[in-house]
Design a protein around this motif. Structure first.
Motif, short mmCIF file in Angstrom:
data_model
loop_
_atom_site.label_atom_id
_atom_site.label_comp_id
_atom_site.label_asym_id
_atom_site.label_seq_id
_atom_site.Cartn_x
_atom_site.Cartn_y
_atom_site.Cartn_z
N THR A 129 -11.47 -35.54 -25.00
CA THR A 129 -10.76 -34.61 -24.11
C THR A 129 -11.39 -33.22 -24.15
O THR A 129 -11.53 -32.57 -23.11
N TYR A 179 -10.52 -40.55 -13.84
CA TYR A 179 -11.24 -39.95 -14.96
C TYR A 179 -12.75 -39.96 -14.72
O TYR A 179 -13.46 -39.07 -15.21
N TYR A 210 -14.01 -32.60 -21.13
CA TYR A 210 -13.20 -31.96 -20.09
C TYR A 210 -12.83 -30.50 -20.41
O TYR A 210 -13.11 -29.60 -19.62
N TRP A 215 -4.34 -30.82 -16.74
CA TRP A 215 -4.06 -32.26 -16.71
C TRP A 215 -4.46 -32.93 -18.02
O TRP A 215 -3.70 -33.68 -18.61
N VAL A 216 -5.68 -32.63 -18.47
CA VAL A 216 -6.19 -33.30 -19.67
C VAL A 216 -5.44 -32.86 -20.91
O VAL A 216 -5.17 -33.68 -21.81
N PHE A 224 -7.21 -27.02 -12.95
CA PHE A 224 -6.40 -28.22 -12.79
C PHE A 224 -6.78 -29.29 -13.80
O PHE A 224 -5.92 -29.90 -14.44
N ILE A 225 -8.09 -29.55 -13.94
CA ILE A 225 -8.55 -30.55 -14.90
C ILE A 225 -8.14 -30.18 -16.31
O ILE A 225 -7.70 -31.02 -17.10
N PHE A 249 -1.78 -34.72 -20.49
CA PHE A 249 -1.77 -36.18 -20.52
C PHE A 249 -2.77 -36.77 -21.51
O PHE A 249 -2.57 -37.90 -21.99
#
Length: 496
Positions: free
Chosen positions: A415, A108, A419, A463-464, A459-460, A467
């Motif tokens: 999040t 992270y 992100y 993912w964020v 991708f980030i 998850f």
């Protein structure tokens, strides 16, 4: 120093297409009215200077009070990242297990450093476009625009449209509000270990009163001394915790069974995500810098320093106390009473007061713009900020759940502000060939393709969302609901 920016000023003096020399003045985010205590030369107007050297006095005051260097930005961002989380990360590691906890911190932190680079680029792009519009306009900019502090949501809105500005404003305000609430909760929790003659709710009321003092600080340019002291405080506390844990050794019957179940794991993982959530205040820090294009490097160096505090501290305390930390969200509660612990408590309380100011200052700016006091005289502006502190104070009293609140904030606010929003805004800003060719900054030399940058962002983002938002949100909501059922709102002494 003067109260307004010089004509033609651009906030990123070292970035193309504007090539200004080393004499570019420091960005001034404080109106002339706020700086009425300074005379035209920038020296303190004390009325009588017969007994003081004005040059020395001015230099001392500027050193303490005015800051816009990369070093100042590093102090602000490091102090914001490494505050009360050093007290909750051992609890977090008990939830995730040691190996996964370490990997999550590293992962992270890398993602957050990348999105800090994205936000830095977006800020520069936003200001670059504004400067071009002003240069092409036949009408001069309004005088107040020189004192206008650019904020996160304004950058996003200026690049992708009003809907993006509204979304960014919502997530950032909620994120900053939650971060400020947590600082008061942490102050009360720490102070209780120093003197338990008052319960935590009473301590929350006390520190809510103390936090009112932050309305007096105009902007991030005035936090140099406070951020430095806050960083000294957390550095001492982190190494004290590690040293004590190693010196005391493992407690009898200690176990390290984490993660015990998916809910605990995702709650802990989201708390780690929350650790690297300083982006909510990043744009205001960039705006206070003389060379904002250096912010990306500043944030990376800040994260590296954070690791020197969080990893040794977290690993050693978890090694010594193991799964017993699952019932102690504040790790100070498992350490023996001693003069050193009392010193650490005092220093952490002081740091959390500083962190409160760092997180609530952008909220002050938003509120000032909403009610029309952003360019008002200093006294009016100070009074207009008080309702924001009162709201935070009320929320801290109502929801004193230290660790679970961190996880909840991580899932539903950090999040997005750290992100999701930067990745979406960057990909939308540079989706066309024309926007890429005219970009204010090219991709990093070590990653020179636009498609690669946009792919990493995607991708980030995925993912964020999976998850962090979905899994972390589910786990955090269940944990907060359990805490409310167990302790109730306005609990007088949570986990005493």
């Amino acid at each position: 120093m003067t109260g307004g920016r010089a004509a033609g000023y651009t906030p990123f003096a070292d970035a193309p297409p504007f090539q200004e020399d080393e004499e570019t003045p420091l960005p001034v985010s404080i109106s002339a009215d706020e700086m009425s205590h300074l005379n035209k030369t920038g020296e303190p107007d004390t009325g009588t200077q017969a007994d003081a050297d004005p040059t020395i006095l001015s230099a001392v005051l500027n050193f303490i009070w005015q800051g816009g260097s990369p070093g100042d930005a590093w102090l602000h961002m490091t102090a914001a990242q490494v505050g009360q989380v050093i007290l909750t990360l051992p609890y977090t590691m008990a939830q995730t297990g040691m190996v996964l906890g370490i990997l999550l911190q590293l992962g992270y932190a890398m993602m957050a450093s990348w999105t800090a680079y994205l936000m830095n680029t977006l800020y520069m792009e936003h200001v670059n476009r504004k400067e071009r519009l002003n240069a092409l306009s036949q009408y001069p900019a309004h005088p107040n625009e020189r004192d206008h502090i650019i904020q996160y949501h304004e950058v996003i809105g200026g690049l992708i449209g009003p809907w993006g500005e509204r979304a960014a404003l919502f997530f950032n305000v909620v994120s900053l509000l939650g971060l400020a609430v947590v600082q008061i909760i942490a102050c009360a929790s720490d102070a209780y270990y120093l003197y338990n003659g008052m319960n935590k709710r009473t301590w929350t009321i006390v520190w809510g009163l103390v936090s009112l003092l932050t309305v007096l600080l105009p902007s991030f340019q005035n936090y140099r001394a406070f951020s430095f002291f806050g960083l000294v405080a957390t550095t001492f506390t982190a190494w004290y915790m590690m040293g004590t844990a190693v010196h005391e050794g493992q407690q009898p019957g200690v176990t390290h069974a984490g993660p015990l179940d998916p809910q605990q794991f995702f709650t802990g993982a989201t708390n780690i995500l929350f650790t690297f959530g300083g982006h909510a205040m990043a744009v205001e820090v960039m705006h206070a810098m003389l060379a904002p294009s250096k912010f990306s490097l500043v944030y990376l160096l800040s994260s590296l320093y954070v690791f020197t505090l969080t990893l040794p501290n977290t690993i050693s305390v978890y090694w010594a106390h193991g799964d017993s930390l699952l019932t102690h969200t504040n790790a100070l509660s498992v350490l023996p009473v001693s003069p050193l612990r009392s010193t650490a408590v005092v220093l952490m309380v002081a740091h959390q007061c500083v962190a409160f100011g760092l997180f609530i200052t952008p909220l002050y700016f938003v509120w000032e713009k909403l009610i029309g006091t952003h360019h008002a005289p200093y006294q009016t502006k100070v009074l207009s900020r008080v309702p924001i502190v009162l709201l935070v104070w009320f929320l801290a009293t109502a929801f004193p759940f230290f660790g679970p609140v961190n996880s909840l904030l991580g899932a539903f606010t950090t999040t997005f502000s750290t992100y999701v929003v930067p990745c979406i805004a960057f990909n939308m800003t540079y989706h066309s060939s024309a926007s890429k060719s005219s970009a204010v900054r090219e991709p990093p030399a070590w990653f020179p393709t636009w498609n690669g940058v946009l792919g990493v962002n995607l991708f980030i983002l995925v993912w964020v969302v999976i998850f962090g938002v979905v899994c972390g949100g589910w786990a955090s909501l269940r944990e907060v609901a359990r805490q409310v059922d167990t302790f109730g709102m306005f609990d007088p002494c949570y986990q005493c």
